[in-house]
Design a protein around this motif. Structure first.
Motif, mmCIF file in Angstrom:
data_model
loop_
_atom_site.group_PDB
_atom_site.id
_atom_site.type_symbol
_atom_site.label_atom_id
_atom_site.label_comp_id
_atom_site.label_asym_id
_atom_site.label_seq_id
_atom_site.Cartn_x
_atom_site.Cartn_y
_atom_site.Cartn_z
ATOM 1 N N VAL A 168 0.954 -1.088 -0.051
ATOM 2 C CA VAL A 168 -0.040 0.206 -0.120
ATOM 3 C C VAL A 168 0.964 1.244 0.038
ATOM 4 C CG1 VAL A 168 -1.656 1.162 1.096
ATOM 5 C CG2 VAL A 168 -1.798 -1.213 1.266
ATOM 6 N N LEU A 169 0.599 1.960 -1.150
ATOM 7 C CA LEU A 169 1.532 3.247 -1.072
ATOM 8 C C LEU A 169 0.727 4.539 -0.488
ATOM 9 C CD1 LEU A 169 3.253 2.894 -4.611
ATOM 10 C CD2 LEU A 169 4.203 2.405 -2.131
ATOM 11 N N SER A 170 1.046 5.073 0.380
ATOM 12 C CA SER A 170 0.296 6.364 0.840
ATOM 13 C C SER A 170 0.276 7.670 -0.195
ATOM 14 C CB SER A 170 0.819 7.066 2.218
ATOM 15 O OG SER A 170 2.088 7.393 2.059
ATOM 16 N N SER A 172 0.949 10.571 0.202
ATOM 17 C CA SER A 172 2.075 11.424 0.411
ATOM 18 C C SER A 172 3.428 10.809 -0.194
ATOM 19 C CB SER A 172 2.162 11.625 1.768
ATOM 20 O OG SER A 172 2.511 10.607 2.640
ATOM 21 N N HIS A 189 -1.882 16.648 -1.571
ATOM 22 C CA HIS A 189 -1.391 15.692 -2.723
ATOM 23 C C HIS A 189 -2.494 15.088 -3.258
ATOM 24 C CE1 HIS A 189 0.934 15.019 1.501
ATOM 25 N NE2 HIS A 189 1.910 15.480 0.675
ATOM 26 N N TYR A 216 -9.067 2.886 0.589
ATOM 27 C CA TYR A 216 -9.740 4.081 0.985
ATOM 28 C C TYR A 216 -9.076 4.630 1.981
ATOM 29 C CZ TYR A 216 -12.963 3.426 -2.504
ATOM 30 O OH TYR A 216 -13.790 2.929 -3.827
ATOM 31 N N GLY A 217 -8.840 5.924 2.171
ATOM 32 C CA GLY A 217 -8.148 6.553 3.379
ATOM 33 C C GLY A 217 -6.930 6.632 3.385
ATOM 34 N N LEU A 218 -6.066 5.893 2.464
ATOM 35 C CA LEU A 218 -4.729 5.803 2.505
ATOM 36 C C LEU A 218 -3.902 6.274 1.177
ATOM 37 C CD1 LEU A 218 -4.330 2.665 4.693
ATOM 38 C CD2 LEU A 218 -3.914 4.824 5.394
#
Lengths: 225, 424
Positions: A168-170, A172, A189, A216-218
């Motif tokens: 999972v890549l944020s 940011s 971002h 979602y959310g990340l």
């Protein structure tokens, strides 16, 4: 692939190791200068992550030591020192890359991959991922042998996603990777959303599997089911 | 109104001298005149006594006519009872040669020649005394004037020399800036007060520099030391988001923490940058074409602006070349860009203009004029933008000051305008 992490912050070293280990990397940790010198003297690594501020010595000395014993391990400096002079000194002494703390693990990961690719470069530089093949030198991308046209940002985004396969890549992390030196000038971002959308669209048009998942959310994830 | 020290001293000297001159001249005149008259009267008495003692005993009545003929300033006239003994009085007498009335003092005394009483009239011309008094007065005034002028000039020269260390000290303090690495050098002085003054100021400056230095180091160290814990938080966050069974709520929290961490990181980097600028770590100067620098980053910021549907317009009316540090100049441009985008409303407009020696960043806004008092102070946030960390403009200001440029802010036709004036 064998990686040595020379870092006195145990927690940081551990989290780097755990991130890399899940990607078929074997990680060793040295928490001080002395054990760092020992390890690089006795073993060979594909990549050494080197912190400059060690409690019992200067990380630069490890660079010098590697040069003296004619080792060609790839070296990435991870340091809180961010001055240009520091970077230049490290590069002159044989470092291959320089990351300033704090950094995203995903960023570190693609840097390690790029470094290892450069080291093992044998005439061609092609990344193959299922139906996708990426020619790093020509900067061209083929899906099922058909070339697709990507912008520079989309190309980099694709490489970053594939490099962090199944991670999972944020937002940011992606935004900062795409902005490079200008990352500090980002106010939000949101701009990556457009790049993800376009990349997805172009890949879909050439009948590529939909690897890019929204978390979602990340952020986003390149998922190879 | 302030006056110069020397000017004030000399002014008082001059006023005093003038008063002395004005008062003393008439006093001197009258005094001299009085002395002269007394002298003249004494001469009259002396001549009378001489006459009584030496001439009178040998005289006979027949001699009187002869004597009256020879003597110019003396007459013997017959005795009358109305005259008053030994009385000196003032009179004028017409002089045919000079053709004017001349002043005289006259003494009348009673004498006896061959036992007959007569009156001896002696007179003395006062005309010479007036000339004498005038000459003396002129001489006196001249001497006094020369004396005062000399005193004035000497005082002036002496004062300039005497106060020189003071003015040097004053100049040094005026030029002293705590964030510049130049300690003032005071000229050594032999005058105790100046010596004490210099000592006190040197001590004061040393203390201030020490405090400033330690404060600067504290900021730099603190920012530096925060980087490692930040790196650990960041790496754990990166690991945490890999967990397969995160709920949507947990993911939201992590996402928010991520944002805060990257904000924290930026704040920290800006603090580091500020303390580095303050400790002169960017000294390399090179010629820079501002137009090129703006073009270099135009794409990046255009992309950022597009998220808010803001359009950026770049007008180059001049090729602006400056001599400065590349990194710092780039930071100024970038921060101006960022600032403009941050404070522009959706569908707004940003105009960048390069005129001769001037760079303008204008952005449309629905707000009012910003509070200019604290605009360039650290951590002075505008209330309508909680996102900024309040360092962007103070970094710009610091760099502008370093380069001896100038930055102005004004609000015109619903546009915030930041204007940089480069060296003239």
């Amino acid at each position: 692939m064998k990686i040595l992490i020379i870092e006195d912050e145990v927690e940081l070293a551990k989290s780097i190791a755990s991130y890399l280990s899940s990607n078929d990397f074997i990680c060793e940790i040295a928490n001080d200068y002395k054990s760092g010198i020992e390890k690089v003297s006795f073993y060979n690594y594909d990549c050494v992550l080197l912190d400059l501020n060690l409690p019992d010595g200067d990380g630069i000395e490890i660079l010098n030591h590697l040069k003296q014993i004619h080792k060609t391990d790839g070296i990435i400096i991870i340091s809180a020192k961010e001055t240009l002079e520091n970077r230049i000194e490290c590069f002159q002494k044989g470092a291959d890359d320089y990351l300033t703390k704090p950094f995203h693990l995903s960023e570190l990961f693609v840097r390690i991959q790029a470094l290892i690719r450069r080291k093992n470069f044998k005439g061609s530089n092609i990344i193959q991922f299922n139906e996708i093949s990426i020619d790093l030198l020509a900067k061209s991308i083929f899906v099922h042998t058909i070339e697709i046209d990507l912008t520079k940002k989309e190309f980099e985004l694709l490489l970053f996603l594939i490099g962090n396969n199944n991670k999972v890549l944020s937002k940011s992390a992606i935004a900062e990777h795409l902005s490079g030196d200008m990352a500090d000038m980002l106010d939000n971002h949101d701009f990556i959303y457009a790049h993800i959308k376009n990349l997805k669209k172009k890949l879909n048009e050439s009948h590529c599997t939909d690897y890019i998942k929204t978390v979602y959310g990340l952020g986003y994830k390149w998922q190879n089911d | 109104m302030t006056k110069k020290l020397l000017q004030s001293t000399l002014q008082k000297y001059l006023v005093f001298s003038f008063i002395v001159l004005i008062i003393s001249a008439p006093i001197f005149y009258f005094l001299t005149e009085k002395l002269y008259l007394e002298d003249a009267d004494e001469t009259l008495y002396l001549r009378r006594n001489e006459f009584v003692k030496l001439t009178m005993p040998k005289m006979s009545k027949i001699d009187i006519v002869v004597w009256n003929k020879i003597s110019k300033d003396g007459k013997i006239i017959p005795y009358s009872k109305t005259f008053r003994e030994n009385n000196i009085f003032f009179t004028t007498k017409y002089d045919a040669i000079t053709n004017e009335n001349e002043p005289y003092h006259v003494l009348k005394s009673k004498i006896k020649i061959e036992k007959t009483p007569y009156v001896l009239v002696l007179k003395i011309n006062l005309i010479e005394s007036e000339d004498l008094i005038l000459s003396v007065l002129i001489l006196f005034s001249l001497t006094l004037t020369i004396l005062l002028t000399g005193m004035y000039l000497i005082t002036k020269r002496l004062s300039i020399k005497l106060w020189e260390p003071f003015y040097n000290t004053l100049k040094q303090i005026e030029q002293f800036e705590i964030d510049k690495h130049k300690e003032p050098y005071f000229l050594p002085s032999e005058i105790e007060e100046f010596h004490r003054l210099n000592d006190a100021i040197t001590k004061l400056i040393k203390n201030n520099l020490l405090i400033f230095q330690s404060q600067k180091e504290f900021i730099e160290n603190a920012a530096h030391e925060l980087q490692t814990p930040l790196a650990i938080i960041q790496s754990y966050l990166d690991s945490l988001i890999q967990q397969p069974d995160l709920t949507l709520e947990q993911a939201n929290y992590i996402g928010k923490i991520n944002l805060v961490v990257s904000k924290f990181n930026k704040l920290n980097k800006n603090l580091l940058l500020l303390s580095k600028i303050e400790s002169n770590q960017f000294e390399k100067m090179e010629p820079i074409l501002v137009n090129k620098l703006i073009k270099k980053h135009l794409d990046f910021f255009t992309e950022q602006a597009e998220i808010k549907n803001i359009t950026i317009h770049f007008h180059q009316e001049y090729q602006m070349k400056v001599n400065s540090n590349m990194l710092l100049t780039e930071i100024v441009i970038n921060n101006l860009f960022q600032n403009a985008i941050k404070h522009t409303h959706e569908y707004g407009r940003i105009e960048i203009q390069i005129l001769k020696n001037r760079l303008l960043f204008k952005n449309s806004s629905n707000d009012n004029k910003l509070n200019t008092n604290q605009l360039f102070e650290r951590f002075s946030k505008s209330h309508n933008n909680p996102n900024g960390n309040g360092l962007g403009l103070s970094i710009i200001k610091k760099i502008i000051d370093r380069n001896h440029w100038e930055i102005k802010y004004y609000f015109e036709n619903q546009y915030h305008i930041f204007e940089i004036i480069f060296e003239n």
